[in-house]
Design a protein around this motif. Structure first.
Motif, PDB file in Angstrom:
ATOM      1  N   ARG A  34      29.035  20.438 -26.225  1.00  0.00           N
ATOM      2  CA  ARG A  34      29.221  20.043 -27.622  1.00  0.00           C
ATOM      3  C   ARG A  34      28.812  18.597 -27.848  1.00  0.00           C
ATOM      4  O   ARG A  34      28.234  18.245 -28.873  1.00  0.00           O
ATOM      5  N   GLU A  35      29.079  17.732 -26.883  1.00  0.00           N
ATOM      6  CA  GLU A  35      28.786  16.305 -27.002  1.00  0.00           C
ATOM      7  C   GLU A  35      27.405  15.943 -26.458  1.00  0.00           C
ATOM      8  O   GLU A  35      27.029  14.777 -26.455  1.00  0.00           O
ATOM      9  N   ASN A  36      26.672  16.935 -25.960  1.00  0.00           N
ATOM     10  CA  ASN A  36      25.381  16.692 -25.319  1.00  0.00           C
ATOM     11  C   ASN A  36      25.502  15.679 -24.182  1.00  0.00           C
ATOM     12  O   ASN A  36      24.669  14.802 -24.019  1.00  0.00           O
ATOM     13  N   ALA A  37      26.579  15.796 -23.410  1.00  0.00           N
ATOM     14  CA  ALA A  37      26.840  14.861 -22.315  1.00  0.00           C
ATOM     15  C   ALA A  37      26.306  15.433 -21.005  1.00  0.00           C
ATOM     16  O   ALA A  37      26.427  16.627 -20.741  1.00  0.00           O
ATOM     17  N   GLU A  38      25.709  14.586 -20.206  1.00  0.00           N
ATOM     18  CA  GLU A  38      25.224  15.002 -18.897  1.00  0.00           C
ATOM     19  C   GLU A  38      26.359  15.045 -17.876  1.00  0.00           C
ATOM     20  O   GLU A  38      26.331  15.823 -16.933  1.00  0.00           O
ATOM     21  N   ILE A  39      27.350  14.153 -18.058  1.00  0.00           N
ATOM     22  CA  ILE A  39      28.485  14.065 -17.142  1.00  0.00           C
ATOM     23  C   ILE A  39      29.767  14.041 -17.966  1.00  0.00           C
ATOM     24  O   ILE A  39      29.842  13.373 -18.992  1.00  0.00           O
ATOM     25  N   PRO A  52      28.263  14.689  -9.715  1.00  0.00           N
ATOM     26  CA  PRO A  52      28.918  15.887 -10.234  1.00  0.00           C
ATOM     27  C   PRO A  52      28.930  15.862 -11.772  1.00  0.00           C
ATOM     28  O   PRO A  52      29.259  14.848 -12.374  1.00  0.00           O
ATOM     29  N   ARG A  53      28.538  16.987 -12.388  1.00  0.00           N
ATOM     30  CA  ARG A  53      28.493  17.041 -13.857  1.00  0.00           C
ATOM     31  C   ARG A  53      29.894  16.984 -14.466  1.00  0.00           C
ATOM     32  O   ARG A  53      30.083  16.409 -15.517  1.00  0.00           O
TER      33      ARG A  53
END
Length: 92
Positions: A3-8, A41-42
């Motif tokens: 949802r946040e387009n976060a890689e981690i 780690p994602r």
């Protein structure tokens, strides 16, 4: 993370993670930093206790870590009638 387009992503919890939580975090795989070529780690799970003991989030260093940054000026302080105001605040 999607949802946040976060890689981690990082989950900070009070108690030790359960086996199911660790399995879920591991199933998200790894993020590979294009600049550093290192895997992270994602989804990371840290407890409050671990953070207080000094454990840190495992993530790539920002690109600007080798730059020297000019320190921002401190705001001026003005004392009036035993009250402290910053210069940009309006007096009542």
């Amino acid at each position: 993370m999607e949802r946040e387009n976060a890689e981690i992503g990082v989950s900070i919890i009070f108690q030790k993670p359960t086996q199911a939580m660790r399995r879920e975090a591991a199933s998200t795989g790894f993020y590979e930093s294009p600049g550093w070529g290192t895997k992270y780690p994602r989804l990371q799970i840290l407890t409050v206790e671990e953070l207080l003991e000094g454990k840190q989030i495992d993530y790539p260093a920002p690109k600007s870590t080798s730059r020297t940054v000019k320190k921002a000026p401190r705001p001026g302080i003005q004392k009036t009638n035993n009250k402290t105001y910053f210069k940009w605040r309006f007096e009542e």
